[in-house]
Motif scaffolding. Sequence first.
Motif, PDB file in Angstrom:
ATOM      1  N   THR A 164      38.913  46.082  50.961  1.00 39.30           N
ATOM      2  CA  THR A 164      38.290  44.837  51.355  1.00 39.30           C
ATOM      3  C   THR A 164      38.163  43.371  50.357  1.00 39.30           C
ATOM      4  N   VAL A 165      37.258  43.117  49.273  1.00 37.67           N
ATOM      5  CA  VAL A 165      37.606  42.125  48.372  1.00 37.67           C
ATOM      6  C   VAL A 165      39.621  41.731  48.930  1.00 37.67           C
ATOM      7  N   VAL A 166      40.276  41.938  48.370  1.00 36.02           N
ATOM      8  CA  VAL A 166      41.144  41.363  48.994  1.00 36.02           C
ATOM      9  C   VAL A 166      41.632  41.020  50.000  1.00 36.02           C
ATOM     10  N   GLY A 167      41.589  42.018  51.168  1.00 28.98           N
ATOM     11  CA  GLY A 167      41.718  41.443  52.301  1.00 28.98           C
ATOM     12  C   GLY A 167      40.364  40.136  52.944  1.00 28.98           C
ATOM     13  N   ILE A 168      39.700  39.996  52.563  1.00 31.13           N
ATOM     14  CA  ILE A 168      38.533  39.008  52.568  1.00 31.13           C
ATOM     15  C   ILE A 168      39.053  37.285  52.008  1.00 31.13           C
ATOM     16  N   LEU A 169      39.624  37.412  51.157  1.00 31.94           N
ATOM     17  CA  LEU A 169      40.214  36.328  50.502  1.00 31.94           C
ATOM     18  C   LEU A 169      41.504  36.632  50.562  1.00 31.94           C
ATOM     19  N   SER A 170      42.265  36.642  51.669  1.00 35.07           N
ATOM     20  CA  SER A 170      43.342  36.713  52.359  1.00 35.07           C
ATOM     21  C   SER A 170      42.478  35.874  53.654  1.00 35.07           C
ATOM     22  N   LEU A 171      41.467  36.016  53.999  1.00 35.65           N
ATOM     23  CA  LEU A 171      41.115  35.649  56.011  1.00 35.65           C
ATOM     24  C   LEU A 171      40.534  34.269  55.211  1.00 35.65           C
ATOM     25  N   ASN A 172      40.138  34.548  54.191  1.00 34.33           N
ATOM     26  CA  ASN A 172      39.380  33.299  53.915  1.00 34.33           C
ATOM     27  C   ASN A 172      40.543  31.952  54.036  1.00 34.33           C
ATOM     28  N   LEU A 173      41.539  32.183  53.474  1.00 35.07           N
ATOM     29  CA  LEU A 173      43.156  31.285  53.473  1.00 35.07           C
ATOM     30  C   LEU A 173      43.958  31.099  54.648  1.00 35.07           C
ATOM     31  N   ARG A 174      42.529  32.509  55.741  1.00 37.10           N
ATOM     32  CA  ARG A 174      43.806  32.679  57.482  1.00 37.10           C
ATOM     33  C   ARG A 174      45.183  32.927  57.150  1.00 37.10           C
ATOM     34  N   ASP A 175      45.285  33.866  56.269  1.00 40.40           N
ATOM     35  CA  ASP A 175      46.976  34.377  55.896  1.00 40.40           C
ATOM     36  C   ASP A 175      46.224  35.805  56.487  1.00 40.40           C
ATOM     37  N   PHE A 176      46.594  35.587  58.161  1.00 44.83           N
ATOM     38  CA  PHE A 176      46.214  37.053  58.639  1.00 44.83           C
ATOM     39  C   PHE A 176      47.230  38.444  58.846  1.00 44.83           C
ATOM     40  N   ALA A 177      48.507  38.101  58.297  1.00 45.41           N
ATOM     41  CA  ALA A 177      49.702  39.245  57.772  1.00 45.41           C
ATOM     42  C   ALA A 177      48.958  40.117  56.929  1.00 45.41           C
ATOM     43  N   HIS A 178      48.537  39.133  55.936  1.00 47.67           N
ATOM     44  CA  HIS A 178      48.645  40.177  54.252  1.00 47.67           C
ATOM     45  C   HIS A 178      47.490  40.658  54.682  1.00 47.67           C
ATOM     46  N   MET A 179      46.166  39.885  55.609  1.00 52.07           N
ATOM     47  CA  MET A 179      44.739  40.252  55.328  1.00 52.07           C
ATOM     48  C   MET A 179      45.679  42.321  56.710  1.00 52.07           C
ATOM     49  N   ALA A 180      45.833  41.722  57.607  1.00 55.10           N
ATOM     50  CA  ALA A 180      45.838  43.189  58.253  1.00 55.10           C
ATOM     51  C   ALA A 180      46.890  44.410  57.901  1.00 55.10           C
ATOM     52  N   SER A 181      47.543  43.762  56.870  1.00 55.17           N
ATOM     53  CA  SER A 181      48.561  44.567  56.059  1.00 55.17           C
ATOM     54  C   SER A 181      47.848  45.474  54.711  1.00 55.17           C
ATOM     55  N   ILE A 182      47.028  44.915  54.276  1.00 53.78           N
ATOM     56  CA  ILE A 182      45.932  45.534  53.387  1.00 53.78           C
ATOM     57  C   ILE A 182      44.953  45.509  54.104  1.00 53.78           C
ATOM     58  N   LEU A 183      44.530  45.317  54.732  1.00 55.08           N
ATOM     59  CA  LEU A 183      43.046  46.849  55.337  1.00 55.08           C
ATOM     60  C   LEU A 183      44.098  47.390  56.819  1.00 55.08           C
ATOM     61  N   ASP A 184      44.825  47.778  57.118  1.00 54.77           N
ATOM     62  CA  ASP A 184      45.666  48.605  57.655  1.00 54.77           C
ATOM     63  C   ASP A 184      45.555  48.474  59.292  1.00 54.77           C
ATOM     64  N   THR A 185      45.404  47.368  60.017  1.00 52.73           N
ATOM     65  CA  THR A 185      44.516  46.453  60.815  1.00 52.73           C
ATOM     66  C   THR A 185      45.908  46.815  61.063  1.00 52.73           C
ATOM     67  N   GLU A 186      45.657  46.301  63.066  1.00 53.65           N
ATOM     68  CA  GLU A 186      46.960  45.772  64.177  1.00 53.65           C
ATOM     69  C   GLU A 186      47.228  44.692  63.970  1.00 53.65           C
ATOM     70  N   LYS A 187      48.574  44.704  63.946  1.00 57.89           N
ATOM     71  CA  LYS A 187      48.658  43.172  63.760  1.00 57.89           C
ATOM     72  C   LYS A 187      48.325  41.848  64.796  1.00 57.89           C
ATOM     73  N   ASN A 188      47.889  42.738  66.127  1.00 58.37           N
ATOM     74  CA  ASN A 188      47.744  41.327  66.661  1.00 58.37           C
ATOM     75  C   ASN A 188      46.375  40.924  66.032  1.00 58.37           C
ATOM     76  N   VAL A 189      46.187  41.153  65.158  1.00 58.39           N
ATOM     77  CA  VAL A 189      44.350  40.707  64.890  1.00 58.39           C
ATOM     78  C   VAL A 189      44.562  38.924  64.614  1.00 58.39           C
ATOM     79  N   ALA A 190      45.059  38.505  64.211  1.00 56.86           N
ATOM     80  CA  ALA A 190      45.306  37.382  64.172  1.00 56.86           C
ATOM     81  C   ALA A 190      45.094  36.187  65.456  1.00 56.86           C
ATOM     82  N   TYR A 191      46.019  36.986  66.867  1.00 57.40           N
ATOM     83  CA  TYR A 191      46.215  36.756  68.116  1.00 57.40           C
ATOM     84  C   TYR A 191      44.226  36.839  68.169  1.00 57.40           C
ATOM     85  N   THR A 192      43.832  38.078  68.266  1.00 52.02           N
ATOM     86  CA  THR A 192      42.739  38.339  68.443  1.00 52.02           C
ATOM     87  C   THR A 192      41.342  36.801  67.713  1.00 52.02           C
ATOM     88  N   VAL A 193      41.467  36.660  66.634  1.00 52.54           N
ATOM     89  CA  VAL A 193      41.341  35.641  65.770  1.00 52.54           C
ATOM     90  C   VAL A 193      41.167  33.852  66.522  1.00 52.54           C
TER      91      VAL A 193
END
Length: 464
Positions: free
Chosen positions: A241-270
């Motif tokens: 979660t900490v790494v995912g939030i740091l990636s999200l703060n940098l708007r690195d959606f691909a890295h966040m999705a891989s770390i948090l194991d979420t769907e890859k279209n999370v960037a599109y929904t953001v």
Amino acid sequence: VLSVSSSSPSCLRFFAAKPYTYTGDICIAVNPYQWLPLYSTELREQYLDGESKKQMPPHVYATSASAFQHMRDNSQSQSVLVSGESGAGKTEVARLSLQYLSHACDASSQSSVLLEDVLRANHLMEFIGNAETQHNGNSSRFGKLLSVRYARDGAPLGARVTTHLLERCRVVAPEAPDGAFRIFYAVLDDAQSNDEFALHAIPRILLGRVDAAVPSSWSTFGALCDALRLDPSVARMVQHTVVGILSLNLRDFAHMASILDTEKNVAYTVVNRRMIVGNEVIWTACDLDEIKARCRALAMHLYQRMFDAVVAALNAHLATEEEQEAARFNVLDMFGFECMTETANGLDQLCINYANERLHKLFLDAAVVSQEQLYLAEGLPWEAPPVGVAHRRGLDACEQHVFRLMDEAERTKGDAFALVDTIVAACPDAAIAPKVRTKEAIFVLHHYARPVRYTAADFVARNV
């Protein structure tokens, strides 16, 4: 009741290295800003008797002893409330109260394993809930009620942690000298985490303060999880979660999705907004400000979910059968009254100060009642002191006007300047605004401790 003070009347006790005194049943402490020889095992032994409050010098141990003995002898639940300004030493006082509780339990029931786990749980929560502020290197950024359940013979049965008002905005680029939660430094400073998640490129400026004010290592956090016998997935979830939030703060959606194991279209929904028109779903692109706001909201939500999951895991470990419970010993550790000087105070500070104002009223009522009982017991004439109006104006303003007007501004989509005008008009005795309008919508609210300058823009943006 424990009230931790950092005010000038406590100077004499500060220089005399005598941090404690009483007013009725309230123990008032001043932060000595050094470790005094007042907390040894031998001294705790001397305070085991509940009568020690009358025979021994004032101490947090005496207050805890009195409450514990009353609970054990009468099967009546007791609560220790710890309150004071930010940086006054509340976290340490709460920890000392729990340490005493562990010692008293061991002396009475030979069952100290649970209380040791309670102390470890309290330490673990400091990792995920404490951070540095302008006033305090290890400030609790949430309220915590820790309840220990006891049987009739005084043996501990289990415990439960209830939390309130986590300052989630601290995960989104706090401004120095404030820092992020301690767990962020623990993860970033861990060599194995750096190698596994490629954290070397993450700018430390995202944390506000570059280095942790309090030593916070990932190995210590992991050792606490192991000692509490938590499932390894708990520590892994915190790390991800900490790494995912740091990636999200940098708007690195691909890295966040891989770390948090979420769907890859999370960037599109953001970065896109969904609208439903009739039976059709339409996606429209968000502008940059909207994307930043969505990223901030998602980061805060992720951290809150992680925080709640850790608390749930701790409660599952500390749980017991409530049918056997005779009484509870509660320790309430609240965040302190706060007035940021280098930055404007926002919605978090208003909620924190309101909670402290409610506790202050409780302390005031308890002090007046205890003094009245003392006077009457000695046959002395008693006249109630003229307290209430001046001490309650900030409290009344919040309860009767400020919160209501904030909700109205949110419903009507009003701006910050209009909110300031309505607050000042509704409570002229408690709130004032600058005579000359500035770039920021600010106003000053008179609390019991001191006037605090708030920015209404933060109220409008975050009261959702």
